[in-house]
Write an enzyme that holds these catalytic residues in place. Structure first.
Site, PDB file in Angstrom:
ATOM      1  N   GLY A   1       0.779  -1.240   0.000  1.00 50.61           N
ATOM      2  CA  GLY A   1       0.000   0.000   0.000  1.00 50.61           C
ATOM      3  C   GLY A   1       0.809   1.288   0.000  1.00 50.61           C
TER       4      GLY A   1
ATOM      5  N   GLU B   1       4.120   4.093   6.236  1.00 48.27           N
ATOM      6  CA  GLU B   1       2.845   3.374   6.136  1.00 48.27           C
ATOM      7  C   GLU B   1       1.866   4.161   5.275  1.00 48.27           C
ATOM      8  OE1 GLU B   1       1.088   0.921   6.333  1.00 48.27           O
ATOM      9  OE2 GLU B   1       1.212  -0.216   8.182  1.00 48.27           O
ATOM     10  N   ASP B   2       0.993   3.441   4.599  1.00 50.50           N
ATOM     11  CA  ASP B   2      -0.056   4.110   3.830  1.00 50.50           C
ATOM     12  C   ASP B   2      -1.148   4.642   4.757  1.00 50.50           C
ATOM     13  OD1 ASP B   2      -0.838   1.543   4.547  1.00 50.50           O
ATOM     14  OD2 ASP B   2      -1.643   0.993   2.599  1.00 50.50           O
TER      15      ASP B   2
ATOM     16  N   ASP C   1      -4.999   2.329  10.928  1.00 49.47           N
ATOM     17  CA  ASP C   1      -6.419   2.129  11.218  1.00 49.47           C
ATOM     18  C   ASP C   1      -6.518   1.701  12.687  1.00 49.47           C
ATOM     19  OD1 ASP C   1      -9.122   1.462  10.931  1.00 49.47           O
ATOM     20  OD2 ASP C   1      -8.777  -0.307   9.745  1.00 49.47           O
TER      21      ASP C   1
ATOM     22  N   LYS D   1      -6.814   7.052  10.765  1.00 50.50           N
ATOM     23  CA  LYS D   1      -8.234   7.094  11.155  1.00 50.50           C
ATOM     24  C   LYS D   1      -8.267   7.255  12.674  1.00 50.50           C
ATOM     25  CE  LYS D   1      -9.684   3.923   7.472  1.00 50.50           C
ATOM     26  NZ  LYS D   1     -10.182   2.555   7.187  1.00 50.50           N
TER      27      LYS D   1
ATOM     28  N   PHE E   1     -13.819   3.010   4.479  1.00 48.35           N
ATOM     29  CA  PHE E   1     -12.858   2.256   3.659  1.00 48.35           C
ATOM     30  C   PHE E   1     -12.524   3.023   2.382  1.00 48.35           C
ATOM     31  CE2 PHE E   1     -11.640  -0.995   0.561  1.00 48.35           C
ATOM     32  CZ  PHE E   1     -10.603  -1.584   1.267  1.00 48.35           C
ATOM     33  N   ILE E   2     -11.240   3.220   2.158  1.00 43.30           N
ATOM     34  CA  ILE E   2     -10.795   3.987   0.995  1.00 43.30           C
ATOM     35  C   ILE E   2      -9.875   3.151   0.085  1.00 43.30           C
ATOM     36  CG2 ILE E   2     -10.968   6.265   2.106  1.00 43.30           C
ATOM     37  CD1 ILE E   2      -7.777   5.878   2.302  1.00 43.30           C
TER      38      ILE E   2
ATOM     39  N   ASP F   1      -5.689  -0.653  -1.834  1.00 41.19           N
ATOM     40  CA  ASP F   1      -6.465  -1.576  -2.671  1.00 41.19           C
ATOM     41  C   ASP F   1      -7.754  -2.061  -2.032  1.00 41.19           C
ATOM     42  OD1 ASP F   1      -5.131  -3.174  -0.630  1.00 41.19           O
ATOM     43  OD2 ASP F   1      -5.805  -4.904  -1.785  1.00 41.19           O
TER      44      ASP F   1
ATOM     45  N   ARG G   1      -5.151   0.160  -6.723  1.00 43.96           N
ATOM     46  CA  ARG G   1      -3.909   0.798  -6.264  1.00 43.96           C
ATOM     47  C   ARG G   1      -3.399   1.848  -7.240  1.00 43.96           C
ATOM     48  NH1 ARG G   1      -2.017  -2.320  -1.965  1.00 43.96           N
ATOM     49  NH2 ARG G   1      -2.271  -4.566  -2.112  1.00 43.96           N
TER      50      ARG G   1
HETATM   51  P1  5GP Z   1      -4.240  -1.546  11.057  1.00 43.47           P
HETATM   52  O1  5GP Z   1      -3.305  -2.666  11.388  1.00 43.47           O
HETATM   53  O2  5GP Z   1      -3.766  -0.202  11.523  1.00 43.47           O
HETATM   54  O3  5GP Z   1      -5.653  -1.835  11.475  1.00 43.47           O
HETATM   55  O4  5GP Z   1      -4.343  -1.513   9.470  1.00 43.47           O
HETATM   56  C1  5GP Z   1      -3.306  -1.080   8.680  1.00 43.47           C
HETATM   57  C2  5GP Z   1      -3.360  -1.691   7.302  1.00 43.47           C
HETATM   58  O5  5GP Z   1      -4.690  -2.059   6.927  1.00 43.47           O
HETATM   59  C3  5GP Z   1      -2.927  -0.660   6.284  1.00 43.47           C
HETATM   60  O6  5GP Z   1      -1.545  -0.723   6.050  1.00 43.47           O
HETATM   61  C4  5GP Z   1      -3.737  -1.062   5.062  1.00 43.47           C
HETATM   62  O7  5GP Z   1      -3.053  -2.054   4.345  1.00 43.47           O
HETATM   63  C5  5GP Z   1      -4.989  -1.633   5.625  1.00 43.47           C
HETATM   64  N1  5GP Z   1      -6.081  -0.623   5.689  1.00 43.47           N
HETATM   65  C6  5GP Z   1      -6.565   0.011   6.783  1.00 43.47           C
HETATM   66  N2  5GP Z   1      -7.559   0.852   6.460  1.00 43.47           N
HETATM   67  C7  5GP Z   1      -7.715   0.748   5.117  1.00 43.47           C
HETATM   68  C8  5GP Z   1      -8.597   1.383   4.165  1.00 43.47           C
HETATM   69  O8  5GP Z   1      -9.472   2.217   4.462  1.00 43.47           O
HETATM   70  N3  5GP Z   1      -8.440   1.006   2.870  1.00 43.47           N
HETATM   71  C9  5GP Z   1      -7.518   0.088   2.456  1.00 43.47           C
HETATM   72  N4  5GP Z   1      -7.471  -0.172   1.158  1.00 43.47           N
HETATM   73  N5  5GP Z   1      -6.673  -0.515   3.324  1.00 43.47           N
HETATM   74  C10 5GP Z   1      -6.782  -0.195   4.635  1.00 43.47           C
END
Ligand code: 5GP
Length: 181
Positions: free
Chosen positions: A50, A104-105, A108, A136, A157-158, A164, A170
């Site tokens: 990402g 990081e992209d 969440d 977020k 969700f984006i 992706d 992507r």
């Molecule tokens: P976390 O571990 O913080 O819950 O999630 C991080 C990873 O989940 C990000 O690196 C990404 O790959 C994915 N992710 C979290 N939110 C989104 C979203 O809104 N859209 C997409 N496409 N991926 C997300």
């Protein structure tokens, strides 16, 4: 910008490339302020897949020497976090005694960065900084400090700009949000 369709879901425009680029300009300045002229060569750790576009844009703006490494992690299935972070491709080379800037992209729940930060510290990193394009804040409930955040977004969700939906989307240069209507 028009709506896009990926598999069974429709996404509507959310952030234009210009808005994303401006947010990246600002976060890159903060990183430059911390590293430019300091003589240290940090490791930029691109969290695949990402973060590819964000990492490329950020690197173009950096005014200090850095090494690039990549790691591939996965925690999402479809549009949901599974809570389990799987390492699909590990780190090569040593990070012992080095400063690592994680790129990081999106953050969440924060499960990914909590696990990644611990693993980098276990591997001997001197200092781990976290840089994320998107956050977020309504969902993030961890204690790990997010050193550089380009933009905060609501909990939806984006896709696009590297992000992706089941591996599609992507390539879009703008960011789209799921259209629940
Ligand atoms: P976390 O571990 O913080 O819950 O999630 C991080 C990873 O989940 C990000 O690196 C990404 O790959 C994915 N992710 C979290 N939110 C989104 C979203 O809104 N859209 C997409 N496409 N991926 C997300």
């Amino acid at each position: 910008m028009d709506k896009i369709r990926l598999f069974d879901k429709t996404f509507k425009p959310f952030l234009s490339y210009e808005e994303i680029a401006e947010a990246i300009d600002n976060v890159a300045e903060k990183i430059n302020a911390d590293f430019e002229g300091k003589g240290e060569v940090p490791i930029l750790l691109c969290v695949l897949n990402g973060s590819v576009m964000f990492c490329g844009e950020l690197m173009k703006r950096m005014r200090f020497d850095a090494e690039l490494k990549s790691i591939k992690l996965s925690s999402y299935s479809g549009t949901q976090s599974t809570g389990k972070v799987r390492e699909m491709m590990g780190l090569t080379g040593s990070i012992e005694g080095r400063t690592v800037i994680v790129i990081e992209d999106i953050v969440d729940t924060g499960n990914t960065i909590v696990q990644l930060k611990k693993s980098l510290e276990d591997k001997g990193a001197k200092c781990v900084k976290i840089c994320t394009m998107l956050l977020k804040p309504e969902v993030y409930d961890k204690d790990v400090r997010l050193d550089y955040v380009a933009k905060e977004i609501p909990n939806a969700f984006i896709v696009g700009f590297g992000l992706d939906y089941d591996e599609l989307g992507r390539n879009y240069k703008d960011i789209y949000v799921i259209d629940n209507e």
